[in-house]
Scaffold this motif. Structure first.
Motif, mmCIF file in Angstrom:
data_model
loop_
_atom_site.group_PDB
_atom_site.id
_atom_site.type_symbol
_atom_site.label_atom_id
_atom_site.label_comp_id
_atom_site.label_asym_id
_atom_site.label_seq_id
_atom_site.Cartn_x
_atom_site.Cartn_y
_atom_site.Cartn_z
ATOM 1 N N LEU A 14 -12.490 51.560 -11.205
ATOM 2 C CA LEU A 14 -11.477 50.308 -10.769
ATOM 3 C C LEU A 14 -10.691 49.982 -11.941
ATOM 4 O O LEU A 14 -11.250 49.576 -13.174
ATOM 5 N N HIS A 15 -9.251 50.026 -11.749
ATOM 6 C CA HIS A 15 -8.364 49.428 -12.524
ATOM 7 C C HIS A 15 -7.560 48.265 -11.742
ATOM 8 O O HIS A 15 -7.694 48.108 -10.538
ATOM 9 N N SER A 16 -6.511 47.699 -12.275
ATOM 10 C CA SER A 16 -5.602 46.984 -11.937
ATOM 11 C C SER A 16 -4.395 47.243 -12.203
ATOM 12 O O SER A 16 -4.397 47.436 -13.632
ATOM 13 N N GLN A 17 -3.224 47.342 -11.726
ATOM 14 C CA GLN A 17 -3.063 46.948 -10.412
ATOM 15 C C GLN A 17 -2.114 47.691 -9.722
ATOM 16 O O GLN A 17 -1.846 48.637 -10.196
ATOM 17 N N HIS B 24 -12.191 49.579 -18.116
ATOM 18 C CA HIS B 24 -12.198 50.134 -19.337
ATOM 19 C C HIS B 24 -10.889 49.396 -20.044
ATOM 20 O O HIS B 24 -10.884 49.386 -21.177
ATOM 21 N N HIS B 25 -9.965 48.638 -19.220
ATOM 22 C CA HIS B 25 -8.963 47.843 -19.938
ATOM 23 C C HIS B 25 -9.095 46.442 -19.781
ATOM 24 O O HIS B 25 -9.392 45.982 -18.685
ATOM 25 N N ALA B 26 -9.049 45.797 -20.940
ATOM 26 C CA ALA B 26 -9.663 44.450 -21.247
ATOM 27 C C ALA B 26 -8.698 43.537 -20.032
ATOM 28 O O ALA B 26 -9.330 42.591 -19.700
ATOM 29 N N SER B 27 -7.455 43.793 -19.886
ATOM 30 C CA SER B 27 -6.633 42.897 -18.964
ATOM 31 C C SER B 27 -6.990 43.039 -17.496
ATOM 32 O O SER B 27 -6.414 42.391 -16.931
ATOM 33 N N GLU B 28 -7.698 43.852 -17.150
ATOM 34 C CA GLU B 28 -8.064 44.344 -15.770
ATOM 35 C C GLU B 28 -9.346 43.759 -15.477
ATOM 36 O O GLU B 28 -10.210 44.324 -14.518
ATOM 37 N N ASN B 29 -10.114 42.827 -16.113
ATOM 38 C CA ASN B 29 -11.567 42.249 -16.115
ATOM 39 C C ASN B 29 -11.618 41.670 -14.780
ATOM 40 O O ASN B 29 -12.886 41.609 -14.496
HETATM 41 ZN ZN LIG Z 1 -6.441 50.273 -16.058
#
Ligand SMILES: [Zn+2]
Length: 302
Positions: free
Chosen positions: A209-212, A60-65
């Motif tokens: 799934l997301h990070s972190q 969903h979030h580009a920096s969690e690719n």
């Molecule tokens: Zn996220």
């Protein structure tokens, strides 16, 4: 698998097309298109008449690719082991394939990922507007979609409560946290919600799934779906990630919040890895190793 660099959208597509040709039982489809007209791919594994299905969504979030790689690794390992008629963690994959469908969306936000990895293209009609939002041209921490909406705040769950918080804190379109004009205003979330509604009869649960942080969220503003607690504990044991409650702005408008609120079914957010986003891509194999047991077992927890 080892990755030298993050997967771009083009590299992801190349990989998914290659895998779906190599393993004919992998079904490649598209749930819709992003703002900048990139088709959003989904791989489905499992018999079409299976009575139960689950959904895995990443990025969903580009920096969690980095989590895109995790789901690609899962697709590849499942396919290879299924073809070899093997079992994994005691699960006979021929039986799993027959009994459960798994829908996997490795990159929900391809436009955001392309901003981060490649910057903004001259032919992009949003160029001027987005460059203003990104403090010039620094997209290194961009999380949102092509027009500055944070997709994981764009679902219809406590959306208007969050609008109040946005007003108080002066959150507006940009790299992260802005929820959009209305729930599902963005083509990426609208496509995913359409897919979920259409498949709700068989769909038992979602893993996002997301990070972190190495944590698992399974409640939405204190609300828990039936069965969620037990499944969350099982996932926690399998991953050694801690159970946690989303805090502050993280508990409004997310996919997990919406699925719990709308359908009273279990949904989980896995915050993969530890460190500062974007995590170094060298961490990808370790993240996959840590959560692969949960990915293989999740469909049979229902
Ligand atoms: Zn996220």
């Amino acid at each position: 698998m080892k990755y030298e660099q993050e997967l771009t959208y083009e590299a992801l597509m190349e990989k998914l097309i290659f895998l779906s040709k190599k393993y004919e039982f992998l079904k490649l489809s598209y749930i819709g298109t992003s703002i900048l007209s990139r088709p959003i791919p989904m791989i489905t594994i499992g018999e079409s008449d299976a009575k139960k299905s689950v959904l895995y969504v990443s990025t969903h979030h580009a920096s969690e690719n980095i989590c895109t790689c995790t789901l690609v690794d899962f697709i590849e390992e499942y396919a290879k082991m299924y073809e070899d008629k093997r079992s994994v963690f005691g699960i006979n994959l021929s039986v799993l394939y027959k009994m459960r469908r798994i829908h996997i969306i490795p990159m929900l936000n391809p436009d955001g990922v392309s901003y981060r990895l490649e910057g903004i293209n001259d032919s992009n009609p949003l160029k001027e507007r987005v460059e203003k939002l990104s403090n010039g041209c620094d997209f290194s921490h961009w999380n949102a979609n092509a027009r500055g909406v944070d997709l994981n705040h764009n679902y219809d769950a406590y959306f208007y409560d969050y609008k109040e918080i946005e007003k108080e804190r002066g959150i507006c379109e940009g790299a992260s946290k802005y929820s959009g004009e209305s729930p599902e205003s963005e083509p990426e979330t609208a496509a995913l919600c359409r897919f979920i509604r259409y498949n709700i009869d068989t769909l038992c649960g979602i893993l996002t799934l997301h990070s972190q942080g190495e944590e698992i969220y399974y409640k939405s503003n204190g609300t828990v779906s039936p069965k969620s607690e037990l499944i969350a504990k099982t996932l926690s044991t399998m991953t050694d990630y801690k159970l946690a409650q989303a805090e502050d702005t993280a508990s409004y408008g997310g996919l997990t919040d919406w699925f719990i609120k709308e359908f009273s079914k279990p949904s989980f957010t896995l915050e993969c890895g530890k460190g500062e986003n974007p995590l170094d891509i060298k961490n990808a194999p370790a993240i996959y190793a840590r959560i692969r047991k949960a990915l293989f077992n999740f469909p049979i927890l229902f």
